[in-house]
Design an enzyme around this catalytic site. Sequence first.
Site, PDB file in Angstrom:
ATOM      1  N   GLU A  41       0.875  -1.166   0.000  1.00  0.00           N
ATOM      2  CA  GLU A  41       0.000   0.000   0.000  1.00  0.00           C
ATOM      3  C   GLU A  41       0.912   1.216   0.000  1.00  0.00           C
ATOM      4  OE1 GLU A  41      -2.657   2.475   3.194  1.00  0.00           O
ATOM      5  OE2 GLU A  41      -2.884   0.280   3.245  1.00  0.00           O
ATOM      6  N   ARG A  45       1.290  10.217   0.741  1.00  0.00           N
ATOM      7  CA  ARG A  45       1.840  11.251   1.615  1.00  0.00           C
ATOM      8  C   ARG A  45       3.085  11.900   1.005  1.00  0.00           C
ATOM      9  NH1 ARG A  45       3.078   8.944   7.206  1.00  0.00           N
ATOM     10  NH2 ARG A  45       3.178   6.892   6.197  1.00  0.00           N
ATOM     11  N   LYS A 129     -11.226  -0.069   6.561  1.00  0.00           N
ATOM     12  CA  LYS A 129      -9.986   0.039   7.305  1.00  0.00           C
ATOM     13  C   LYS A 129     -10.340   0.482   8.728  1.00  0.00           C
ATOM     14  CE  LYS A 129      -5.817   2.971   7.297  1.00  0.00           C
ATOM     15  NZ  LYS A 129      -5.051   3.975   6.512  1.00  0.00           N
TER      16      LYS A 129
END
Length: 320
Positions: A41, A45, A129
């Site tokens: 994943e 960012r 999640k």
Amino acid sequence: MKTMNQQLYELGLIPVIKITDPAKAVPLARALCNGGLPAAEITFRTACAAEAIAAITGEFPDMLVGAGTVLNAEQADRAVAAGAKFIVSPGLNPNTVRHCQKIGVPILPGCANPSDIEAAIELGLDTVKFFPAEAAGGIAMIKAMSAPYGNIKFMPTGGINAENLLDYLAFDKIIACGGSFMVKEDLIEAGDFDAIEKLTRNAVMKMLGFDLKHVGINCADEDECRGTVAAFENAFGFEADEHKGAIFAGTQFEVLKGAGRGTKGHLAISTNFVDRAEAYLTRMGYEFIDETRGFDAKGKQTVVYLKNEIGGFAVHLVKK
């Protein structure tokens, strides 16, 4: 074709990666694959997230690569264009969820409380999640929320490490865990991909927990079986425990009353998750005998035999 949930479940652990240099993307992906975990994943960012995803998916098209920390539809589009197969967001933004549903890419939005879960259900989601996992109450919180929301599956992320990984994965409402402990930023920055490969392999072995459960010994007939068990009992004090087709000498040896699988006998390898272990070994090139699969009353796989012998022994996986 396996669903995204099936793919995530079989992997069990999804490395969550912050990458600042796209040149490191391919060697990092190679280290993960060599370590037995062909998944990533890549978080949005950093400015090079889409470039890193494109590099990895171009070099490793079978690797399960997703995009994390996706905050809006524009980032989701960039991730999918780069080759991301799923989207993960830290919170639940209905607009982002609807956009991902519109373009046909699975999304796991971050949820941390019952209100988030109900919003996810309203959007037609069945998997979310759980973030930030440890800070939001950990496995205890997930179990508490699973009582009223029994159809929801979770991928907890945030504070997952080698020590608490199994606490999460042992709960059947969890399809996988996201973690960065095997892909530490300092190791990526230093280009220490050997260390990342080792940490990844250690994490996979921790998850699967392979151990030798017992050795199976083939005998010509029941008389030879009883004689063999008596020898173990007399010499080592391994008490006999008789079953229909075999007699156990202690817990270490299963002495068969006739010829069983394997030229020399069989080895029972215990594991925390038979289905995940089978998926892992399949990725490693091993094959299995379909008719040897066994399941418990809840439908969870408990046993399966490898197709080929190892050292003259048939080998089967068995649930711990």
